[in-house]
Enzyme design. Structure first.
Site, PDB file in Angstrom:
ATOM      1  N   ASP A 115       2.271  -1.882  -4.405  1.00 17.40           N
ATOM      2  CA  ASP A 115       0.847  -1.536  -4.363  1.00 17.40           C
ATOM      3  C   ASP A 115       0.147  -2.340  -5.443  1.00 17.40           C
ATOM      4  O   ASP A 115       0.804  -2.948  -6.301  1.00 17.40           O
ATOM      5  CB  ASP A 115       0.633  -0.020  -4.569  1.00 17.40           C
ATOM      6  CG  ASP A 115      -0.575   0.466  -3.778  1.00 17.40           C
ATOM      7  OD1 ASP A 115      -1.669  -0.105  -3.979  1.00 17.40           O
ATOM      8  OD2 ASP A 115      -0.437   1.383  -2.959  1.00 17.40           O
ATOM      9  N   ILE A 116      -1.181  -2.280  -5.412  1.00 18.13           N
ATOM     10  CA  ILE A 116      -1.958  -3.082  -6.368  1.00 18.13           C
ATOM     11  C   ILE A 116      -1.949  -2.468  -7.772  1.00 18.13           C
ATOM     12  O   ILE A 116      -2.198  -3.131  -8.759  1.00 18.13           O
ATOM     13  CB  ILE A 116      -3.393  -3.285  -5.832  1.00 18.13           C
ATOM     14  CG1 ILE A 116      -4.091  -4.409  -6.576  1.00 18.13           C
ATOM     15  CG2 ILE A 116      -4.194  -1.992  -5.852  1.00 18.13           C
ATOM     16  CD1 ILE A 116      -5.198  -5.039  -5.793  1.00 18.13           C
ATOM     17  N   TYR A 145     -15.326  -0.976   8.435  1.00 15.96           N
ATOM     18  CA  TYR A 145     -13.898  -0.681   8.613  1.00 15.96           C
ATOM     19  C   TYR A 145     -13.502  -0.863  10.081  1.00 15.96           C
ATOM     20  O   TYR A 145     -12.501  -1.530  10.392  1.00 15.96           O
ATOM     21  CB  TYR A 145     -13.654   0.760   8.160  1.00 15.96           C
ATOM     22  CG  TYR A 145     -12.280   1.329   8.433  1.00 15.96           C
ATOM     23  CD1 TYR A 145     -11.143   0.785   7.840  1.00 15.96           C
ATOM     24  CD2 TYR A 145     -12.131   2.447   9.259  1.00 15.96           C
ATOM     25  CE1 TYR A 145      -9.890   1.342   8.078  1.00 15.96           C
ATOM     26  CE2 TYR A 145     -10.886   3.006   9.489  1.00 15.96           C
ATOM     27  CZ  TYR A 145      -9.770   2.451   8.907  1.00 15.96           C
ATOM     28  OH  TYR A 145      -8.544   3.002   9.137  1.00 15.96           O
ATOM     29  N   ILE A 195      -5.319  11.590   9.737  1.00 15.77           N
ATOM     30  CA  ILE A 195      -3.957  12.050   9.433  1.00 15.77           C
ATOM     31  C   ILE A 195      -4.016  13.141   8.364  1.00 15.77           C
ATOM     32  O   ILE A 195      -4.661  12.973   7.329  1.00 15.77           O
ATOM     33  CB  ILE A 195      -3.084  10.875   8.916  1.00 15.77           C
ATOM     34  CG1 ILE A 195      -3.125   9.684   9.881  1.00 15.77           C
ATOM     35  CG2 ILE A 195      -1.655  11.338   8.667  1.00 15.77           C
ATOM     36  CD1 ILE A 195      -2.501   9.919  11.222  1.00 15.77           C
ATOM     37  N   GLN A 240      -1.872   7.326   1.253  1.00 10.72           N
ATOM     38  CA  GLN A 240      -1.538   8.551   1.998  1.00 10.72           C
ATOM     39  C   GLN A 240      -0.398   8.320   2.985  1.00 10.72           C
ATOM     40  O   GLN A 240       0.596   9.037   2.980  1.00 10.72           O
ATOM     41  CB  GLN A 240      -2.778   9.069   2.744  1.00 10.72           C
ATOM     42  CG  GLN A 240      -2.568  10.446   3.364  1.00 10.72           C
ATOM     43  CD  GLN A 240      -3.511  10.748   4.527  1.00 10.72           C
ATOM     44  OE1 GLN A 240      -4.127   9.839   5.084  1.00 10.72           O
ATOM     45  NE2 GLN A 240      -3.622  12.005   4.899  1.00 10.72           N
ATOM     46  N   LYS A 269     -10.901  -3.537  11.859  1.00  7.59           N
ATOM     47  CA  LYS A 269      -9.764  -3.116  12.679  1.00  7.59           C
ATOM     48  C   LYS A 269      -9.842  -3.749  14.076  1.00  7.59           C
ATOM     49  O   LYS A 269      -8.822  -4.167  14.639  1.00  7.59           O
ATOM     50  CB  LYS A 269      -9.693  -1.584  12.767  1.00  7.59           C
ATOM     51  CG  LYS A 269      -9.311  -0.920  11.449  1.00  7.59           C
ATOM     52  CD  LYS A 269      -7.916  -1.326  11.003  1.00  7.59           C
ATOM     53  CE  LYS A 269      -7.510  -0.767   9.661  1.00  7.59           C
ATOM     54  NZ  LYS A 269      -6.230  -1.303   9.164  1.00  7.59           N
ATOM     55  N   GLY A 318       0.835  -1.205   0.000  1.00 11.00           N
ATOM     56  CA  GLY A 318       0.000   0.000   0.000  1.00 11.00           C
ATOM     57  C   GLY A 318       0.866   1.249   0.000  1.00 11.00           C
ATOM     58  O   GLY A 318       0.514   2.268   0.596  1.00 11.00           O
TER      59      GLY A 318
HETATM   60  C1  AKB Z   1     -10.947   7.172   8.234  1.00 12.84           C
HETATM   61  O1  AKB Z   1     -11.448   8.300   8.362  1.00 12.84           O
HETATM   62  O2  AKB Z   1     -11.576   6.182   7.857  1.00 12.84           O
HETATM   63  C2  AKB Z   1      -9.490   7.001   8.606  1.00 12.84           C
HETATM   64  C3  AKB Z   1      -9.318   6.563  10.030  1.00 12.84           C
HETATM   65  C4  AKB Z   1      -9.653   7.472  11.126  1.00 12.84           C
HETATM   66  O3  AKB Z   1      -8.890   5.468  10.259  1.00 12.84           O
HETATM   67  N1  AKB Z   1      -8.772   8.212   8.389  1.00 12.84           N
END
Ligand code: AKB
Length: 313
Positions: A35-36, A143, A173, A13, A147, A9
């Site tokens: 990366d892909i 997501y 970030i 970013q 995680k 990756g």
């Molecule tokens: C997102 O907004 O999905 C990411 C994160 C906070 O992991 N930047």
């Protein structure tokens, strides 16, 4: 052990800036960017680059063997906003890449792994202010679920198989070199681009939405620091809370107006508001500060100055 590093990756970013930093530290030939697709030509042309689909365990193994890799930074992921549009793709991408890397480490082919987690592991039932390392975690985005599950698996692979895996729960970030893609915190980067281009921003979050954020230089410093720390100092093998500053879109406007006094904003919250509302406003990262000496540097005004100066060039 001399590090031979693979970044998965590397066009993204964080991956792109990590590639530059690790090449500075370890030397160009020690760091393989992958990366892909050829998503970032600056990275593709900056040193050794491989097209790699880390969802394919065989291709990953071939690449690890080809370059005798001992350290992997797995930066590929589908982020929160895109993940809500493609839930199964997010699940497959985020989990399969992690298992492929952890399994190579379990078999001894990789010695050290960095895997990014996120503030998205927290959810609407988590206490919002000064969110603790150990607290209620009921993520409401795909997501965040990937995680949270990934954290449990990292800890499991460390406890059961001795895999040296290290992880940070990144906040949003902010950087000017490479755009973020598909996140909820992306507004905090977009706003600077639009401030320079149009002196106006149409914000997809409401003005009082407070989220934890960090400048890229601090995020890269933390990533390098946790990976360089002696293994005994890494007491948490799921993922560390990491914090710098917290602010709202309204705070950003005040900071930008110090440089661009005519800057204007309108607020049109969309589906990302619900995601942002489920996340903490601020994070307690005292374990990272104690265990491996983490300390952030950049304030909101520092970030604004850096962003506006560099984007205006
Ligand atoms: C997102 O907004 O999905 C990411 C994160 C906070 O992991 N930047």
């Amino acid at each position: 052990m001399k590090s031979k590093i693979l970044i998965i990756g590397a066009c993204g970013q964080i991956g792109s800036e990590l590639t530059y930093k690790l090449r500075e530290i370890h030397g160009d030939n020690q760091v393989i960017a992958s990366d892909i697709s050829y998503g970032n030509l600056d990275i593709v042309n900056s040193g050794i680059f491989e097209i790699l689909d880390a969802q394919d365990a065989t291709s990953l193994k071939v690449c690890i063997e080809k370059y005798e890799i001992n350290t992997v930074y797995l930066m590929a992921a589908m982020l929160s906003a895109t993940g809500e549009k493609f839930p199964m793709k997010a699940w497959d991408l985020n989990m399969s890449t992690l298992f492929n890397v952890l399994d190579l480490a379990k078999n001894g082919q990789i010695k050290k792994v960095f895997w990014p987690s996120s503030i998205a592991v927290f959810g609407p039932t988590t206490p919002k202010d000064g969110t603790a390392q150990y607290t209620i975690m009921e993520p409401s985005t795909v997501y965040g679920i990937t995680k949270q599950v990934g954290e449990r698996w990292c800890e499991y692979y460390f406890n059961k198989y001795g895999v040296d895996v290290r992880s940070i729960r990144y906040p949003g970030i902010i950087s000017w070199k490479t755009l973020p893609g598909g996140g909820t915190t992306d507004y905090a980067v977009d706003i600077y681009h639009k401030a320079i281009a149009d002196n106006h921003y149409n914000c997809f979050l409401s003005e009082h939405t407070e989220l934890p954020m960090m400048y890229m230089e601090d995020a890269i410093k933390a990533t390098v620091q946790i990976m360089e720390a002696p293994a005994n100092n890494i007491k948490i093998r799921s993922s560390y809370n990491l914090a710098a500053i917290s602010f709202t879109p309204k705070d950003m406007v005040a900071s930008i107006k110090k440089h661009l006094k005519d800057f204007t904003i309108e607020y049109n919250p969309d589906f990302r508001q619900e995601i942002a509302d489920s996340w903490p406003s601020s994070i307690d990262d005292s374990h990272a500060r104690q265990d491996w000496n983490w300390k952030h540097e950049f304030s909101l005004d520092d970030i604004t100055k850096e962003m506006l100066t560099n984007l205006a060039k």
